[in-house]
Design an enzyme around this catalytic site. Structure first.
Site, PDB file in Angstrom:
ATOM      1  N   LYS A   1       0.820  -1.209   0.000  1.00 29.86           N
ATOM      2  CA  LYS A   1       0.000   0.000   0.000  1.00 29.86           C
ATOM      3  C   LYS A   1       0.865   1.275   0.000  1.00 29.86           C
ATOM      4  O   LYS A   1       2.079   1.195   0.085  1.00 29.86           O
ATOM      5  CB  LYS A   1      -0.983  -0.040   1.174  1.00 29.86           C
ATOM      6  CG  LYS A   1      -1.920  -1.271   1.117  1.00 29.86           C
ATOM      7  CD  LYS A   1      -3.006  -1.151   0.071  1.00 29.86           C
ATOM      8  CE  LYS A   1      -3.683  -2.440  -0.368  1.00 29.86           C
ATOM      9  NZ  LYS A   1      -4.444  -3.185   0.594  1.00 29.86           N
TER      10      LYS A   1
HETATM   11  C1  LIG Z   1      -5.498  -4.314   0.889  1.00 26.14           C
HETATM   12  C2  LIG Z   1      -6.961  -4.114   0.956  1.00 26.14           C
HETATM   13  C3  LIG Z   1      -7.699  -4.347   2.127  1.00 26.14           C
HETATM   14  C4  LIG Z   1      -7.115  -5.060   3.317  1.00 26.14           C
HETATM   15  O1  LIG Z   1      -6.063  -4.420   3.903  1.00 26.14           O
HETATM   16  P1  LIG Z   1      -5.236  -5.222   5.031  1.00 26.14           P
HETATM   17  O2  LIG Z   1      -4.470  -4.137   5.724  1.00 26.14           O
HETATM   18  O3  LIG Z   1      -4.329  -6.175   4.283  1.00 26.14           O
HETATM   19  O4  LIG Z   1      -6.190  -5.920   5.895  1.00 26.14           O
HETATM   20  C5  LIG Z   1      -9.030  -4.006   2.167  1.00 26.14           C
HETATM   21  N1  LIG Z   1      -9.640  -3.470   1.090  1.00 26.14           N
HETATM   22  C6  LIG Z   1      -8.985  -3.258  -0.070  1.00 26.14           C
HETATM   23  C7  LIG Z   1      -9.717  -2.639  -1.213  1.00 26.14           C
HETATM   24  C8  LIG Z   1      -7.622  -3.589  -0.181  1.00 26.14           C
HETATM   25  O5  LIG Z   1      -6.986  -3.420  -1.346  1.00 26.14           O
END
Ligand SMILES: *Cc1c(COP(=O)(O)O)cnc(C)c1O
Length: 400
Positions: free
Chosen positions: A198
């Site tokens: 991210k």
């Molecule tokens: C990555 C992601 C999540 C989950 O994030 P985590 O921190 O890995 O739990 C939720 N929603 C979307 C759209 C994502 O891309």
């Protein structure tokens, strides 16, 4: 990590070309130093670093409160719990997302009610939301796909009218703004991700933002075993040994090790965002006039986080499908991904609700022609140019 692969497109050449990964975290010695400091400090789990990360993050997005957690999935789960989602409830969201968005609804044995996306942004189509509301609806969960904000004015209007809370899946959306408002200060609760891929990362991590004292209190308690006092208070020299279990909670807290990484990433977020925006604009410049390609939507009134660069193929002008296009990019040493395989075509949701691909036709048909290109601050211009050349060369080989 750079893996060296020989590109088949250079068959006969003696040159090895470095594979460009789809994503890489941007970690400097600043982050490393901060983590080592925490490791040597004597307090490595949730404590003062996590508090500092929460305060700085809340200030950055304009929220009254932030709660540091070990994932965005945890944040979404706690938000729905605090808002009273229970067995049999319905939660409106989009099928054009990652597993986490809907699985947290299933944790309660509640129903994710999918509403199709609109084709330009791939975000939930606000004109279809009202029809999906029933007596059982308990909330709306828009996803800011790729880091471009969903139609929040329209969504908030509908939510107010039906007295429904809005929980934003902002896993892609930092830093992001809807008109003059930062994502994190708009809905009742906003959930961010600091997963390794991210826009800022703590390895694994997340942040829940809200203006509501009551929502924050419930989420904080449920994030640590339903205990009404935080570990920091429990074990600090001036703390007390006493605590109370209020509910069977979860184990969702963020460590100070991770938080110290997050604080540095937060400080560097603006610079990393500028670089991603620069890469997006180079891609846009190269692809905007190519009839076989559709560049991602952007809007001057918004801040696009540019977590993903979602290119779409105009398949009627190509002799190949997305799978062939993708594998030819891989052959040219380019890491790609696809966002998203819509939830309703995955076996679990398909079988549980008897979905067909065309139940959400926009999500399904846009998925068939989507390819995400690498976009991260560690990419240099030579790598960006190699991605552009590879895309244009695949188009050249397959144009109709
Ligand atoms: C990555 C992601 C999540 C989950 O994030 P985590 O921190 O890995 O739990 C939720 N929603 C979307 C759209 C994502 O891309």
């Amino acid at each position: 990590m750079i893996t060296i692969e020989r590109s088949p497109s250079l068959a006969g050449s003696t040159e090895d070309v470095a594979f460009i990964p789809f994503t890489l975290p941007d970690i400097t010695t600043e982050e490393t130093t901060a983590v080592v400091d925490t490791l040597e400090s004597g307090w490595i789990t949730t404590g003062s670093r996590a508090r500092e990360f929460e305060q700085e993050f809340a200030a950055k997005v304009g929220a009254r409160h932030a709660l540091a957690l070990n994932s965005c999935t945890a944040a979404l789960h706690l938000a729905l719990d605090a808002l009273g989602v229970k067995r049999g409830a319905e939660v409106i969201t989009s099928p054009y997302t990652f597993a986490a968005t809907a699985e947290v609804v299933r944790y309660f044995d509640a129903t994710p009610v999918f509403v199709d996306v609109e084709p330009v942004t791939l975000n939930i189509d606000p004109t279809r939301i009202e029809r999906a509301i029933t007596k059982s609806t308990r909330g709306i969960v828009p996803v800011h796909v790729a880091g471009f904000p969903a139609a929040m004015d329209e969504i908030i209007d509908i939510a107010r009218h039906y007295h429904l809370p809005v929980v934003e899946d902002a896993a892609h959306a930092f830093p992001c703004a809807y008109r003059d408002r930062s994502v994190g200060s708009i809905g009742d609760c906003t959930c961010f991700s600091f997963y390794a891929t991210k826009t800022i990362t703590t390895g694994e991590g997340g942040m829940l933002c809200t203006d509501s004292d009551a929502l924050l209190d419930r989420c904080r308690i449920m994030s640590l075993h339903g205990i009404s006092k935080h570990a920091w208070n429990r074990y600090a020299a001036d703390g007390t040994w006493s605590y109370e279990i209020m509910a069977p909670g979860y184990k969702y807290n963020l460590t100070d090790i991770a938080a110290s990484l997050g604080i540095v990433q937060l400080h560097r977020a603006g610079r990393m965002w500028l670089r991603r925006r620069e890469i997006a604009s180079r891609y846009n410049g190269a692809f905007a006039d190519v009839p076989q390609l559709q560049i991602p939507h952007d809007d001057q009134a918004m801040q696009h986080a540019w977590h993903l660069y979602m290119l779409r193929l105009n398949l009627e002008r190509l002799t190949c499908d997305r799978a062939v296009f993708a594998s030819e990019l891989k052959n040219r040493g380019i890491g790609i991904s696809v966002h998203f395989i819509p939830l309703h075509i995955h076996p679990y949701y398909r079988d549980l609700y008897d979905f067909r691909p065309d139940d959400f036709p926009v999500a399904y048909h846009e998925y068939l022609r989507e390819i995400s290109l690498p976009i991260y601050s560690k990419m240099d211009d030579t790598e960006v140019d190699r991605v552009i050349d590879a895309v244009l060369s695949v188009v050249e080989h397959h144009k109709r």
